[in-house]
Design an enzyme around this catalytic site. Structure first.
Site, mmCIF file in Angstrom:
data_model
loop_
_atom_site.group_PDB
_atom_site.id
_atom_site.type_symbol
_atom_site.label_atom_id
_atom_site.label_comp_id
_atom_site.label_asym_id
_atom_site.label_seq_id
_atom_site.Cartn_x
_atom_site.Cartn_y
_atom_site.Cartn_z
ATOM 1 N N ASP A 13 0.510 -1.848 -2.246
ATOM 2 C CA ASP A 13 0.221 -0.418 -2.091
ATOM 3 C C ASP A 13 0.166 0.316 -3.425
ATOM 4 O O ASP A 13 0.527 1.486 -3.508
ATOM 5 C CB ASP A 13 1.259 0.268 -1.175
ATOM 6 N N LYS A 16 -4.813 -0.378 -5.144
ATOM 7 C CA LYS A 16 -5.821 -1.356 -5.574
ATOM 8 C C LYS A 16 -7.201 -0.994 -5.044
ATOM 9 O O LYS A 16 -8.202 -1.261 -5.689
ATOM 10 C CB LYS A 16 -5.442 -2.761 -5.078
ATOM 11 N N GLY A 40 -4.081 -3.640 3.405
ATOM 12 C CA GLY A 40 -4.760 -2.413 3.822
ATOM 13 C C GLY A 40 -5.331 -1.737 2.601
ATOM 14 O O GLY A 40 -4.583 -1.301 1.741
ATOM 15 N N HIS A 41 -6.646 -1.718 2.486
ATOM 16 C CA HIS A 41 -7.268 -1.067 1.340
ATOM 17 C C HIS A 41 -8.089 0.119 1.819
ATOM 18 O O HIS A 41 -8.927 -0.028 2.691
ATOM 19 C CB HIS A 41 -8.175 -2.054 0.591
ATOM 20 N N GLN A 224 -1.521 -7.351 -1.419
ATOM 21 C CA GLN A 224 -0.060 -7.238 -1.603
ATOM 22 C C GLN A 224 0.267 -7.106 -3.103
ATOM 23 O O GLN A 224 -0.557 -6.626 -3.855
ATOM 24 C CB GLN A 224 0.708 -8.410 -0.965
HETATM 25 P P1 IMP Z 1 3.628 -10.275 6.152
HETATM 26 O O1 IMP Z 1 2.692 -10.381 4.996
HETATM 27 O O2 IMP Z 1 3.049 -9.554 7.341
HETATM 28 O O3 IMP Z 1 4.255 -11.592 6.539
HETATM 29 O O4 IMP Z 1 4.860 -9.343 5.685
HETATM 30 C C1 IMP Z 1 5.801 -9.773 4.717
HETATM 31 C C2 IMP Z 1 6.193 -8.623 3.786
HETATM 32 O O5 IMP Z 1 5.076 -8.233 3.005
HETATM 33 C C3 IMP Z 1 6.669 -7.361 4.495
HETATM 34 O O6 IMP Z 1 7.665 -6.742 3.705
HETATM 35 C C4 IMP Z 1 5.427 -6.480 4.514
HETATM 36 O O7 IMP Z 1 5.747 -5.115 4.606
HETATM 37 C C5 IMP Z 1 4.834 -6.839 3.174
HETATM 38 N N1 IMP Z 1 3.385 -6.628 3.117
HETATM 39 C C6 IMP Z 1 2.409 -7.384 3.649
HETATM 40 N N2 IMP Z 1 1.203 -6.882 3.368
HETATM 41 C C7 IMP Z 1 1.406 -5.794 2.625
HETATM 42 C C8 IMP Z 1 0.527 -4.850 1.983
HETATM 43 O O8 IMP Z 1 -0.700 -4.941 2.026
HETATM 44 N N3 IMP Z 1 1.137 -3.857 1.296
HETATM 45 C C9 IMP Z 1 2.472 -3.769 1.173
HETATM 46 N N4 IMP Z 1 3.328 -4.603 1.740
HETATM 47 C C10 IMP Z 1 2.803 -5.623 2.457
#
Ligand code: IMP
Length: 430
Positions: A13, A16, A40-41, A224
């Site tokens: 977040d 990007k 999420g972009h 991420q």
């Molecule tokens: P997962 O990727 O759904 O398995 O989540 C694992 C961790 O990564 C959690 O803390 C999510 O909140 C975090 N996470 C996954 N995708 C994003 C993203 O695009 N932005 C911020 N945090 C993310």
């Protein structure tokens, strides 16, 4: 001419979307190399907002090739939904514009269910995942039982592959008190969706090799952030893929020499969604103000993000582990109007001061931030397009960050609008 990888240097977040969009206008090919639709972009182009999760940011621009690499986990239903939503917004998406690696792993409904069951149960570690099935799909990939995009081509062998995978999953589901998955039904669902996915399938390593030899500009779009990396992040509170820039090579089928510049997107303060240690987190009105001014809500899950001061220790660590060569600093304007701003320069732990985040969640949860306090600025930095428009204190803040993180800030983003950017160095120029 250089190829550029864009990665997040915090917990995701970092903003990007805007930078990737800005770069994708000048790239020929945009490649996603890890993660899935947990990302999420948000892109704002000519006043129109596009929300992307799985698709590379290049898809909203004509004449660009978008590639989903082998390192990505693909939920075919979510992919088709996202394509459908963008088509409704007038974006043309077809195989001439989008390719998906034949060896990318599929996310199935059973992965999503398992992610949700684990997150909702009190046994095990609650990670605060996005419940998209990302972790369980990567587990199957490493466990060598996953279905991949190319399996949708050989429909005669599909039922057998599904049964082999279910031998594992149904045993697990029974242990969790869940109904077993019906293999015939799952095979039928996959056969139904196969004709919609297969036109996009390609041998991505070959495609990208050809593009590279042609001299195309390739942009690798990370999702991420580095602190969510499965190896280098705040394990176990991480995502299930490598988010560091080296994954741009592995997750697309190119060698490391294909990546010249690594642009680390870095927010001028810190946020985190989900569980896990966060040394500079603020539970007071300053944290609340950062969240409100920065509109810190997740694009994918709508969850409120945790907020805190800039942590130079973490970002410096991310710069090393992710090989970041240049930093793009975002959301500086969120700090406008504070009397003072703080930067974390070290951690206090058991009477010692550390200049790195120790390994292990237990120690990470105990470190106390050591802050340096800087005078704030009352003028706005919002929308600035030159250094001259920035207040002196804001420039001082950026310069001090550069020193602490040991990396130059070569791009400054001052609003969600793409033109509101101060560029010191073109990432595509060698
Ligand atoms: P997962 O990727 O759904 O398995 O989540 C694992 C961790 O990564 C959690 O803390 C999510 O909140 C975090 N996470 C996954 N995708 C994003 C993203 O695009 N932005 C911020 N945090 C993310």
């Amino acid at each position: 001419m250089a190829n550029v990888a864009v990665v997040g240097s915090q917990w995701g977040d970092e903003g990007k979307g805007k930078i990737v969009d800005w770069l994708s206008e000048r790239a020929d090919v945009v490649v996603r190399f890890q993660g899935g639709h947990n990302a999420g972009h948000t892109l704002v182009i000519d006043g129109v907002t596009y929300k992307l999760s799985l698709l590379p940011s290049g898809v909203v621009r004509e004449g660009k090739l978008s590639v989903i690499g082998n390192g990505v986990v693909v939920d075919p239903w979510a992919l088709l939904d996202e394509i459908g939503r963008l088509r409704e917004q007038g974006v043309k998406i077809g195989p001439e514009r989008l390719r998906i690696a034949e060896n990318a792993t599929l996310i199935l409904p059973l992965h999503r269910e398992l992610d949700e069951i684990r997150e909702n149960s009190n046994s095990g570690t609650k990670i605060g995942t996005t419940k998209r099935g990302i972790g369980p799909a990567y587990e199957d990939k490493v466990g060598r039982r996953a279905l991949r995009v190319m399996d949708l081509m050989d429909l005669d062998a599909l039922a057998d592959k599904v049964e082999k995978m279910l031998a594992h999953h149904n045993a697990l589901r029974r242990g969790l008190g869940q109904e077993p998955v019906d293999g015939e039904k799952l095979t039928a669902q996959l056969k139904e969706i196969a004709p919609e996915i297969l036109p996009y399938m390609d041998s991505v390593w070959r495609l990208l090799d050809g593009e590279r030899r042609k001299g195309s500009r390739i942009l690798f779009e990370g999702a991420q952030g580095t602190l969510l990396d499965i190896d280098h992040g705040t394990y176990p509170y991480v995502t299930s893929s490598n988010t560091v820039s080296a994954q741009a090579a592995t997750g697309s089928g190119m060698g490391p020499a294909a990546i010249d510049t690594v642009l680390g997107i870095t927010k001028a303060y810190t946020t985190r969604v989900g569980e896990g240690p966060f040394p500079t987190e603020l539970d007071d009105e300053v944290g609340q103000r950062l969240g409100e001014r920065g509109r810190e809500f997740g694009v994918v899950t709508g969850r409120k993000r945790r907020c805190g001061w800039f942590d130079a220790v973490l970002v410096r660590q991310a710069i090393k582990t992710s090989g970041i060569t240049d930093v793009a600093l975002t959301k500086l304007d969120v700090l406008d109007g504070f009397d003072e701003v703080k930067i974390c320069t070290g951690y206090r732990l058991d009477g010692q001061v550390l200049d790195y985040l120790p390994g292990g969640a237990a120690l990470q949860a105990r470190v106390e931030p050591v802050y340096e306090t800087l005078e704030g600025w009352q003028e706005t930095t919002f929308g600035a397009r030159t250094w001259g428009e920035l207040p002196a204190q804001a420039i001082k803040y950026v310069r001090h960050i550069e020193e602490l993180i040991e990396c130059p800030v070569t791009l400054l983003s001052t609003s969600p609008e793409r033109e509101d950017t101060i560029l010191m160095k073109d990432p595509f120029e060698d």
